[in-house]
Scaffold this active site. Structure first.
Site, short mmCIF file in Angstrom:
data_model
loop_
_atom_site.label_atom_id
_atom_site.label_comp_id
_atom_site.label_asym_id
_atom_site.label_seq_id
_atom_site.Cartn_x
_atom_site.Cartn_y
_atom_site.Cartn_z
N GLU A 180 -3.23 7.89 10.51
CA GLU A 180 -4.40 7.06 10.81
C GLU A 180 -4.59 6.85 12.31
OE1 GLU A 180 -3.69 6.58 6.58
OE2 GLU A 180 -2.35 6.45 8.31
N HIS A 222 -1.25 -2.76 -0.69
CA HIS A 222 -2.52 -2.08 -0.93
C HIS A 222 -3.61 -3.06 -1.39
CE1 HIS A 222 0.52 1.08 -1.24
NE2 HIS A 222 -0.43 1.95 -0.95
#
Length: 369
Positions: free
Chosen positions: A92, A161
């Site tokens: 990322e 998450h």
């Protein structure tokens, strides 16, 4: 990447597309001709903006060959090719930095995070590189980039998450933070985000991707675009104001239906935009209903609801007939067990109980005992 930067920066004609009037977005889109899922709404918005402007491109993990972890980018690789739909490694920080650099050079990247939890790996580029550059360059450098992906709780995916980052990013000057609920929101707000000259954090919800919503012919028009910073009153009412965003808008509307059967008229505001926040719409509603309930999935401390409460206390305190009620997620990391997960996120019955308390319709605890 450098090749498409050189190729696309010279395409000056695309700037005309940024001047599309937002006047149409202020109309009422009540006449629904068909239904569309949020997934298809996002996909069509990406497709139309990539078709209209060759500077727009998509990058992220599995956005190309796999057509997106949630199939948001389905069909885009075949249509636009690997120069504009770029599969990235699982890094990322790397691909977000590339995206910000491309935006510095005049392109309009759309960076997809498989979940916004993973944006923490790239937060330096989002905050220090993207959000602050316009101010630090005295307005000479625009950073037209969109960071998008699912945010907040899903189902059974655990603490790492399930985090809601709305209040995190909304606290940072230089960013715009959008939170779509319906298919109309998804299409109109994503188009607005891509066309915007500043960095936009676009927080979707995994559980909403497959939900269908009515859409009108105006919403399906390629010129459709919603104004950033403007909330939508999803349901009018006179007894209590309920603010919500993303998935919680649906919960608020369900709660309003239950309350209506008990004689309480709730006004439901879909915030749509967390930064900038539509304080005028919120305060106007509170001055009418004299009560406020805020709903969000995020943690209670320093949340979006806290900011809304502050705004109402500062601007409309004299109109309140009851204490403000804040409904949020529990102040714990998201549990994995389904029964505990349900207790950790707001439910429709929580909103109903809060509205009754606000309207002094609940049974006092002493009397119940």
């Amino acid at each position: 990447m450098l090749g498409i930067i050189r190729q696309k920066v010279g395409a000056g004609g695309a700037s005309l597309l940024r001047t599309r009037s937002a006047v149409s977005a202020l109309r009422s889109y009540s006449s629904a001709g068909k239904e569309m899922t949020v997934r298809d709404a996002l996909n069509s918005a990406l497709d139309e903006e990539m078709s209209a402007d060759p500077k727009v491109f998509l990058m992220g993990e599995e956005v190309g060959e796999y057509q997106g972890a949630y199939k948001i980018s389905k069909g885009l690789l075949d249509k636009y090719g690997p120069d504009r739909v770029l599969d990235t490694p699982i890094t990322e920080a790397g691909f977000t930095g590339i995206g910000v650099g491309a935006a510095y050079h005049g392109l309009r990247p759309v960076v997809e995070f498989m979940t916004f939890n993973f944006s923490m790996q790239a937060i330096d580029h989002i905050i220090n590189s993207a959000a602050k550059s316009n101010y630090m360059s005295a307005g000479q450098m625009s950073v037209p980039i969109v960071f998008r992906g699912p945010n907040g709780a899903a189902a059974g995916v655990g603490a790492q998450h399930s985090h809601c980052y709305a209040s995190w990013y909304a606290s940072c000057p230089g960013l715009k933070v959008l939170t779509p609920y319906s298919s109309e929101d998804a299409r109109g707000l994503l188009k607005a985000a891509i066309r915007d000259p500043d960095p936009v954090v676009f927080l979707e919800n995994e559980l909403l991707y497959g939900e269908s919503f009515p859409v009108s012919a105006e919403v399906l028009d390629s010129s459709f675009c919603l104004p950033i910073g403007k909330a939508k009153i999803e349901r009018e009412g006179k007894d209590v104001t309920i603010t919500a965003f993303s998935k919680m808008v649906g919960y608020a509307l369900k709660a309003a239906e239950i309350l209506a059967k008990e004689g309480i008229s709730a006004e439901v505001i879909n915030l749509r935009s967390i930064r900038p926040l539509d304080r005028s719409t919120i305060n106007a509603s509170v001055r009418k209903t004299n009560r406020l309930i805020t709903v969000e999935e995020g943690f209670p401390q320093h949340g979006v609801g806290a900011e809304i409460c502050t705004s109402v206390v500062e601007e409309s305190f004299g109109y309140l007939d009851a204490p403000v009620e804040r409904i949020s997620g529990a102040d714990v990391p998201m549990p994995y067990a389904a029964n505990l997960e349900r207790l950790a996120v707001p439910q429709v019955e929580d909103i109903v109980r809060a509205a009754k308390r606000s309207c002094y319709r609940s049974v006092p605890m002493a009397a119940a005992a």
